[in-house]
Scaffold this motif. Structure first.
Motif, short mmCIF file in Angstrom:
data_model
loop_
_atom_site.label_atom_id
_atom_site.label_comp_id
_atom_site.label_asym_id
_atom_site.label_seq_id
_atom_site.Cartn_x
_atom_site.Cartn_y
_atom_site.Cartn_z
N UNK A 145 -0.92 3.12 8.89
CA UNK A 145 -0.20 3.91 9.88
C UNK A 145 0.09 5.29 9.29
N UNK A 146 -0.14 6.33 10.07
CA UNK A 146 0.22 7.69 9.66
C UNK A 146 1.25 8.22 10.65
N UNK A 147 2.36 8.73 10.09
CA UNK A 147 3.41 9.34 10.90
C UNK A 147 3.33 10.85 10.74
N UNK A 148 3.50 11.56 11.85
CA UNK A 148 3.52 13.03 11.84
C UNK A 148 4.88 13.47 12.36
N UNK A 149 5.63 14.19 11.52
CA UNK A 149 6.98 14.58 11.92
C UNK A 149 7.46 15.83 11.22
N UNK A 150 8.75 16.09 11.29
CA UNK A 150 9.35 17.29 10.72
C UNK A 150 9.39 17.25 9.21
N UNK A 151 9.90 18.32 8.61
CA UNK A 151 9.96 18.40 7.14
C UNK A 151 10.69 17.21 6.52
N UNK B 93 -8.92 4.16 5.97
CA UNK B 93 -9.05 4.06 7.42
C UNK B 93 -7.68 4.07 8.09
N UNK B 94 -7.50 5.01 8.98
CA UNK B 94 -6.25 5.11 9.74
C UNK B 94 -6.48 4.47 11.11
N UNK B 95 -5.67 3.47 11.44
CA UNK B 95 -5.85 2.82 12.73
C UNK B 95 -4.62 2.91 13.62
N UNK B 96 -3.60 3.69 13.20
CA UNK B 96 -2.43 3.88 14.05
C UNK B 96 -1.75 5.21 13.70
#
Length: 360
Positions: free
Chosen positions: A176-182, A262-265
């Motif tokens: 799982x990869x999370x994209x967020x603030x600093x 491999x990123x699946x989420x």
């Protein structure tokens, strides 16, 4: 111009009786009230709202401070707040700190000078906690921690993190990869020590980070790999686009089923999730078979992503109602609006999971 003296003469009552009716203070018999009301109607008398507010030490104006009105989250929130405040006879004065030169200091000064009845603080602030606690007039923090004794209202982000973890773990996600603030926002008060932090209860002024922290904790316990990519401040839309593009570059195995990279989420705000959909489709990936995408917020942006996104939805109507109830309580001096010294005074509104076509 018709004044209260004219109304008093027409109704055959004293000037003080007219004043009591107009200002809604003190006891006036039904007969007297009817006579004054009828005289006002016949004379087409319109009360001076400014004078009435000065008499009551009220302006019926609430300042709402947000980082930027361009962001769909804050646009949706302020719309809901305006409806709630309007239903209670209150007007909204909006300050978007990133879009104007006026910051929270100007609004706080207006509050101190009784030019507003209260402030909803929904933007990041560099002021120390005693700055807010020393104002002595109604201040409510939204999704922020301003200090002990300052009410804070927001979504139950830990609940949101649990929902995300349960969804991804049950779907068999492996990376799982999370994209967020600093990432610095996660513990931005930690350097201040226990006195600043509030005896260890708070170590961040951003309660929203708790859904990431909860998700990371549960993914670790389940043996699921995760990574976090910083995307810049909340109003940095380009930063989110760049971060998502880098995600697909760095982890070249997004959705291809090969290797440990491999990123699946992917998990992000509605904006980040929408960019992730664009990148996935550009790369010829199938959603959700190759990569799952989950949005956190549930604004109109999630409806324009190109696929029916699965979202953790924040209840904007319930959040706005909770803020309005707490604010009116503070203005009226009711006990339900006041926080005891040292009390964190946090009201949490539940979030909900809305399944879509972007998860298994």
């Amino acid at each position: 111009m018709v004044g209260m003296r004219d109304v008093a003469k027409k109704a055959g009552v004293s000037l003080s009786t007219v004043s009591l009716v107009v200002n809604g203070t003190g006891y006036v018999s039904d007969d007297m009230r009817s006579r004054v009301t009828e005289a006002m109607r016949e004379l087409n008398y319109i009360p001076n709202e400014l004078a009435r507010n000065l008499y009551r030490d009220r302006t019926n104006m609430i300042g709402v401070i947000v980082p930027t009105i361009r962001h769909p989250f804050f646009a949706t929130l302020t719309a809901a707040l305006q409806r709630e405040f309007s239903a209670r006879g209150l007007h909204t004065m909006l300050c978007s700190t990133a879009d104007t030169d006026a910051g929270e200091a100007e609004y706080v000064d207006m509050l101190r000078r009784h030019m507003m009845d209260g402030i909803v603080m929904a933007a990041h602030t560099a002021h120390p906690v005693d700055y807010w606690t020393s104002i002595g007039r109604p201040v409510i923090a939204f999704d922020r921690y301003l200090g002990p004794g300052i009410p804070s209202i927001g979504s139950d982000h830990e609940q949101g993190g649990h929902m995300l973890a349960d969804l991804l773990i049950r779907s068999g996600a492996r990376h799982v990869v999370m994209v967020g603030g600093p990432r610095s926002q996660f513990h931005d008060l930690a350097a201040g020590g226990a006195d600043t932090v509030g005896a260890g209860v708070h170590d961040t002024t951003f309660p929203t980070v708790r859904y990431y922290l909860t998700l990371e904790r549960e993914l670790t316990a389940a043996g699921v790999r995760y990574d976090y990519i910083e995307a810049g401040e909340v109003g940095d839309f380009e930063g989110y686009a760049i971060a998502v593009h880098r995600l697909f570059e760095w982890f070249g195995g997004v959705g291809d089923g090969r290797g440990e990279d491999t990123v699946d989420a992917i998990v992000s705000s509605d904006i980040g999730a929408s960019y992730a959909v664009q990148e996935a489709l550009r790369c010829g990936l199938r959603i959700p078979k190759d990569v799952q995408i989950v949005a956190y917020d549930g604004t109109y942006m999630a409806d324009t992503a190109g696929v029916h996104l699965t979202v953790i939805r924040q209840d904007f109507e319930a959040l706005a109602a909770a803020i309005a109830v707490r604010m009116t309580g503070l203005i009226e001096g009711e006990s339900n609006g006041v926080c005891a010294d040292g009390d964190s005074c946090v009201d949490l509104v539940p979030v909900s999971l809305l399944p879509g076509d972007s998860t298994k």
